[in-house]
Design an enzyme around this catalytic site. Structure first.
Site, PDB file in Angstrom:
ATOM      1  N   GLN A 137       0.809  -1.226   0.000  1.00 16.49           N
ATOM      2  CA  GLN A 137       0.000   0.000   0.000  1.00 16.49           C
ATOM      3  C   GLN A 137       0.838   1.271   0.000  1.00 16.49           C
ATOM      4  O   GLN A 137       0.342   2.347  -0.331  1.00 16.49           O
ATOM      5  CB  GLN A 137      -0.939   0.017   1.213  1.00 16.49           C
ATOM      6  CG  GLN A 137      -2.024  -1.051   1.151  1.00 16.49           C
ATOM      7  CD  GLN A 137      -2.859  -1.063   2.408  1.00 16.49           C
ATOM      8  OE1 GLN A 137      -2.451  -1.636   3.406  1.00 16.49           O
ATOM      9  NE2 GLN A 137      -3.997  -0.408   2.391  1.00 16.49           N
ATOM     10  N   HIS A 185      -6.493  -9.922   5.334  1.00 15.96           N
ATOM     11  CA  HIS A 185      -6.620  -8.725   4.480  1.00 15.96           C
ATOM     12  C   HIS A 185      -5.228  -8.212   4.087  1.00 15.96           C
ATOM     13  O   HIS A 185      -4.988  -7.877   2.916  1.00 15.96           O
ATOM     14  CB  HIS A 185      -7.425  -7.684   5.265  1.00 15.96           C
ATOM     15  CG  HIS A 185      -7.603  -6.353   4.608  1.00 15.96           C
ATOM     16  ND1 HIS A 185      -8.833  -5.860   4.232  1.00 15.96           N
ATOM     17  CD2 HIS A 185      -6.713  -5.370   4.288  1.00 15.96           C
ATOM     18  CE1 HIS A 185      -8.680  -4.659   3.694  1.00 15.96           C
ATOM     19  NE2 HIS A 185      -7.408  -4.336   3.725  1.00 15.96           N
ATOM     20  N   GLU A 186      -4.304  -8.154   5.056  1.00 18.74           N
ATOM     21  CA  GLU A 186      -2.958  -7.621   4.766  1.00 18.74           C
ATOM     22  C   GLU A 186      -2.136  -8.584   3.908  1.00 18.74           C
ATOM     23  O   GLU A 186      -1.400  -8.145   3.014  1.00 18.74           O
ATOM     24  CB  GLU A 186      -2.200  -7.319   6.066  1.00 18.74           C
ATOM     25  CG  GLU A 186      -2.882  -6.384   7.046  1.00 18.74           C
ATOM     26  CD  GLU A 186      -3.438  -5.117   6.449  1.00 18.74           C
ATOM     27  OE1 GLU A 186      -3.004  -4.700   5.359  1.00 18.74           O
ATOM     28  OE2 GLU A 186      -4.352  -4.535   7.067  1.00 18.74           O
TER      29      GLU A 186
HETATM   30  O1  GNR Z   1      -8.108   0.078   8.865  1.00 15.72           O
HETATM   31  C1  GNR Z   1      -8.540  -0.973   8.376  1.00 15.72           C
HETATM   32  N1  GNR Z   1      -9.668  -1.520   8.888  1.00 15.72           N
HETATM   33  C2  GNR Z   1     -10.132  -2.789   8.570  1.00 15.72           C
HETATM   34  C3  GNR Z   1     -11.408  -3.127   8.965  1.00 15.72           C
HETATM   35  C4  GNR Z   1     -11.921  -4.381   8.686  1.00 15.72           C
HETATM   36  C5  GNR Z   1     -11.151  -5.298   8.012  1.00 15.72           C
HETATM   37  C6  GNR Z   1      -9.865  -4.965   7.589  1.00 15.72           C
HETATM   38  C7  GNR Z   1      -9.346  -3.723   7.881  1.00 15.72           C
HETATM   39  S1  GNR Z   1      -7.742  -3.336   7.396  1.00 15.72           S
HETATM   40  C8  GNR Z   1      -7.860  -1.583   7.218  1.00 15.72           C
HETATM   41  C9  GNR Z   1      -6.502  -0.965   6.928  1.00 15.72           C
HETATM   42  C10 GNR Z   1      -6.007  -1.456   5.593  1.00 15.72           C
HETATM   43  O2  GNR Z   1      -6.404  -1.051   4.540  1.00 15.72           O
HETATM   44  N2  GNR Z   1      -5.122  -2.394   5.608  1.00 15.72           N
HETATM   45  O3  GNR Z   1      -4.670  -2.913   4.461  1.00 15.72           O
HETATM   46 NI    NI Z   2      -6.292  -2.679   3.045  1.00 15.66          NI
END
Ligand code: GNR
Ligand code: NI
Length: 167
Positions: A51, A133-134
């Site tokens: 990112q 997610h990451e």
């Molecule tokens: O800040 C973030 N909140 C979030 C909420 C629910 C599931 C995943 C996230 S990750 C996100 C930050 C982000 O974009 N990480 O890549």
């Molecule tokens: Ni994200």
């Protein structure tokens, strides 16, 4: 420390496959510190190096209430997963968009810490969702790509409109 600019979807650089870190050195520790500062300032609960346009397998997160539990994962790998859950996700690279995504409910992740030492963590709840997610970001995947083509098309139209307003 430094604040790093965050790439916005649909920037094609968000689809880069990040390469493993070969040596956990001072440069990697600087990246972790800068990513943590950027994540807290945003504010967000996680941030992947992808990112901030660094295509190495590094992520930071802090899912604690009081934002005192910074975690850094270098070369993270999901070595076990179980169950399924659905939850609403957002992303610093897709501002203003919140959509429901299906994930594994529990994951075990193996990684290196900023000292270069291996560790393993078993996660559930928000930590498990955030890790998935990451790690997806490091593999070039953004959460909106799990949605239907129709939903994704609507999101792209909304983001394009937002970009015209902010420009
Ligand atoms: O800040 C973030 N909140 C979030 C909420 C629910 C599931 C995943 C996230 S990750 C996100 C930050 C982000 O974009 N990480 O890549
Ligand atoms: Ni994200």
């Amino acid at each position: 420390m430094a604040l790093l600019p965050i790439l916005r979807y649909p920037d094609p650089r968000l689809h880069t496959q990040a390469k493993p870190v070969e040596a956990v050195d001072a440069g990697v520790r600087r990246l972790v510190a800068d990513m943590a500062e950027t994540m807290y300032a945003a504010p967000g609960i996680g941030l992947a190096a992808t990112q901030v346009n660094v295509h190495r397998r590094v992520l930071v997160l802090d899912v604690s209430e009081d934002k005192t539990r910074l975690m850094a994962f270098i070369n993270p790998e999901i070595v076990w997963r179980a169950g399924e859950c659905v939850g609403e996700e957002g992303c610093l690279s897709v501002p203003g968009i919140y959509e429901t995504v299906q994930r594994s409910e529990r994951v075990k992740v193996r990684a290196l810490n900023p000292a270069g030492e291996p560790f393993e963590i078993e996660a559930d709840g928000l930590l498990a969702v955030c890790l998935q997610h990451e790690i997806d970001h490091l593999d070039g995947k953004v959460f909106v790509e799990y949605l239907s083509r129709l939903k994704l098309a609507r999101i792209k139209a909304r983001l394009a409109k937002q970009a015209r307003i902010t420009a």
